[in-house]
Design a protein around this motif. Structure first.
Motif, short mmCIF file in Angstrom:
data_model
loop_
_atom_site.label_atom_id
_atom_site.label_comp_id
_atom_site.label_asym_id
_atom_site.label_seq_id
_atom_site.Cartn_x
_atom_site.Cartn_y
_atom_site.Cartn_z
N MET A 193 70.73 -57.26 -23.41
CA MET A 193 70.84 -56.84 -22.49
C MET A 193 72.22 -57.89 -21.52
SD MET A 193 68.56 -55.82 -19.10
CE MET A 193 70.00 -55.12 -17.94
N THR A 194 73.05 -57.32 -20.99
CA THR A 194 73.60 -57.92 -19.47
C THR A 194 73.48 -57.52 -18.75
OG1 THR A 194 75.71 -56.39 -19.89
CG2 THR A 194 75.72 -58.33 -22.07
N LEU A 195 73.45 -57.98 -17.47
CA LEU A 195 73.31 -57.98 -15.93
C LEU A 195 73.75 -56.02 -15.50
CD1 LEU A 195 72.87 -59.67 -13.15
CD2 LEU A 195 75.57 -59.79 -12.94
N HIS B 175 67.24 -66.72 -8.68
CA HIS B 175 66.94 -65.31 -10.42
C HIS B 175 67.49 -66.58 -11.36
CE1 HIS B 175 69.46 -63.39 -7.05
NE2 HIS B 175 68.56 -62.13 -7.48
N HIS B 176 67.43 -67.78 -11.30
CA HIS B 176 67.84 -68.37 -12.63
C HIS B 176 66.22 -68.34 -13.05
CE1 HIS B 176 71.77 -68.85 -14.51
NE2 HIS B 176 71.64 -69.29 -12.65
N ARG B 177 66.13 -69.45 -12.48
CA ARG B 177 64.25 -69.46 -12.20
C ARG B 177 63.22 -68.97 -12.87
NH1 ARG B 177 64.83 -71.92 -7.55
NH2 ARG B 177 63.99 -71.41 -6.56
N ARG B 178 63.60 -67.89 -12.21
CA ARG B 178 62.52 -66.04 -12.92
C ARG B 178 63.36 -65.53 -14.14
NH1 ARG B 178 58.55 -64.24 -9.04
NH2 ARG B 178 58.94 -65.11 -6.79
N ALA C 231 72.59 -62.78 -18.61
CA ALA C 231 71.19 -62.90 -18.25
C ALA C 231 70.39 -61.54 -18.60
CB ALA C 231 71.25 -63.71 -17.00
N ARG C 232 69.08 -61.32 -18.42
CA ARG C 232 68.31 -59.84 -18.54
C ARG C 232 68.15 -59.68 -17.07
NH1 ARG C 232 63.83 -63.01 -21.92
NH2 ARG C 232 63.00 -61.39 -21.89
N ILE D 142 62.82 -57.97 -18.50
CA ILE D 142 63.89 -58.28 -17.68
C ILE D 142 63.84 -58.89 -16.52
CG2 ILE D 142 65.81 -56.18 -18.99
CD1 ILE D 142 66.31 -55.17 -16.67
N LEU D 143 64.56 -59.32 -15.74
CA LEU D 143 64.22 -59.71 -13.97
C LEU D 143 64.93 -58.53 -13.30
CD1 LEU D 143 63.00 -61.15 -11.67
CD2 LEU D 143 65.13 -62.09 -12.23
#
Length: 307
Positions: free
Chosen positions: A1-3, A76-79, A123-124, A89-90
């Protein structure tokens, strides 16, 4: 998936819940990591309507999460980096904090919302950003439509017709920097290595209002930017520092020209030997402005004053 990056423009508790509750529950059903970073009032609403699902949602303080654009992006990156498995996903149900922001802060947070579409493009993650029509100025609501590709509508989504390409949005907000104060500006007229720069910060930063426990961090951020000035400018630079009502500003200028619109917003490859300086500086500073034109490049690093 993408953002997926949506704006939720709501004008009542029911309108907020109509989109927020399905978003959260679908994520929990799928096994996603779900964060709720909202106002205290909307956190209470969520807790009332999620029943037994409340314990599976991470509720975070909006003031803490939306602390500075660089740090929020890195959060966000860390999560995302710590997501379990390969399918989850987040999901972030967020409410950016606009109250109490001055014009510069408001501009930079708008830029952050736009840059997210590039920085987290692969990102997911699914970000639903809430905007309360009852309290926010029209300009911020209009900007939300320009910085989010999609609008959350009930349980569905629609394309935002006003969405602006992030590069165009970024360039549009590169207005000239505010004039320096006419007095109270400290000046280091020429540096070719970092020792004088670090001493310059040590001499003036705390006196101007940088909290003592953030001095080392501020020195590191200034050092990273000054290093770039020497490496990518004409081999030298100059530094200035002053205080405003809210922040201490250190300005580094050089004769070089930067060409990347998103310098410091895009995380460098951790295995790369260089390219991390501006990213580090954005994590440390509360705001970072960067302008490049014919005469050269200017970077302003802002740290909240200890007042």
């Amino acid at each position: 998936m993408t953002l997926i990056h949506q704006a939720l423009l709501f004008d009542s508790p029911s309108a907020f819940l109509a989109a927020a509750i399905p978003f959260v529950r679908e994520g929990l059903h799928r096994g996603d990591t779900v964060l709720a970073v909202t106002s205290a009032e909307n956190e209470e609403l969520l807790r009332e309507h999620l029943d037994n699902d409340t314990e599976r949602v991470s509720f975070l303080s909006a003031d803490g999460w939306f602390d500075s654009p660089g740090r929020t992006l890195n959060a966000h990156h860390r999560r995302i980096d710590s997501l379990p498995g390969s399918t989850g996903i987040l999901r972030v149900l967020g409410e950016p904090v606009w109250a109490g922001r001055d014009p510069l802060e408001t501009t930079e947070w708008g830029r952050y919302e736009s840059v997210m579409n590039v920085a987290l493009a692969d990102a997911r993650a699914w970000l639903m950003c809430g905007y309360d029509r009852r309290s926010l100025p029209t300009a911020i609501l209009d900007d939300a439509r320009r910085t989010h590709p999609a609008l959350a509508v009930g349980t569905g989504s629609e394309v935002s017709a006003a969405y602006a390409d992030p590069a165009s949005y970024y360039a549009e907000h590169n207005v000239p920097l505010l004039e320096r104060p006419t007095s109270g500006v400290e000046w280091l007229p020429h540096f070719v290595d970092m020792a004088p720069v670090r001493q310059f910060v040590a001499d003036h930063a705390v006196r101007l209002g940088v909290p003592a426990d953030r001095l080392d961090d501020f020195t590191l951020a200034v050092n990273e930017v000054a290093t770039n000035a020497v490496r990518h400018g004409a081999g030298h630079g100059e530094a200035r520092m002053w205080a405003t009502d809210r922040r201490v500003v250190c300005e580094i200028s050089d004769a070089g020209t930067a060409v990347d619109n998103f310098l410091g917003f895009l995380r460098a490859d951790p295995h790369a030997g260089r390219g991390h300086g501006l990213w580090i500086a954005r994590q440390i500073c509360d705001l970072l402005e960067m302008r490049t034109d014919g005469p050269g490049t200017t970077v302003r690093l802002h740290m909240r004053r200890d007042i």
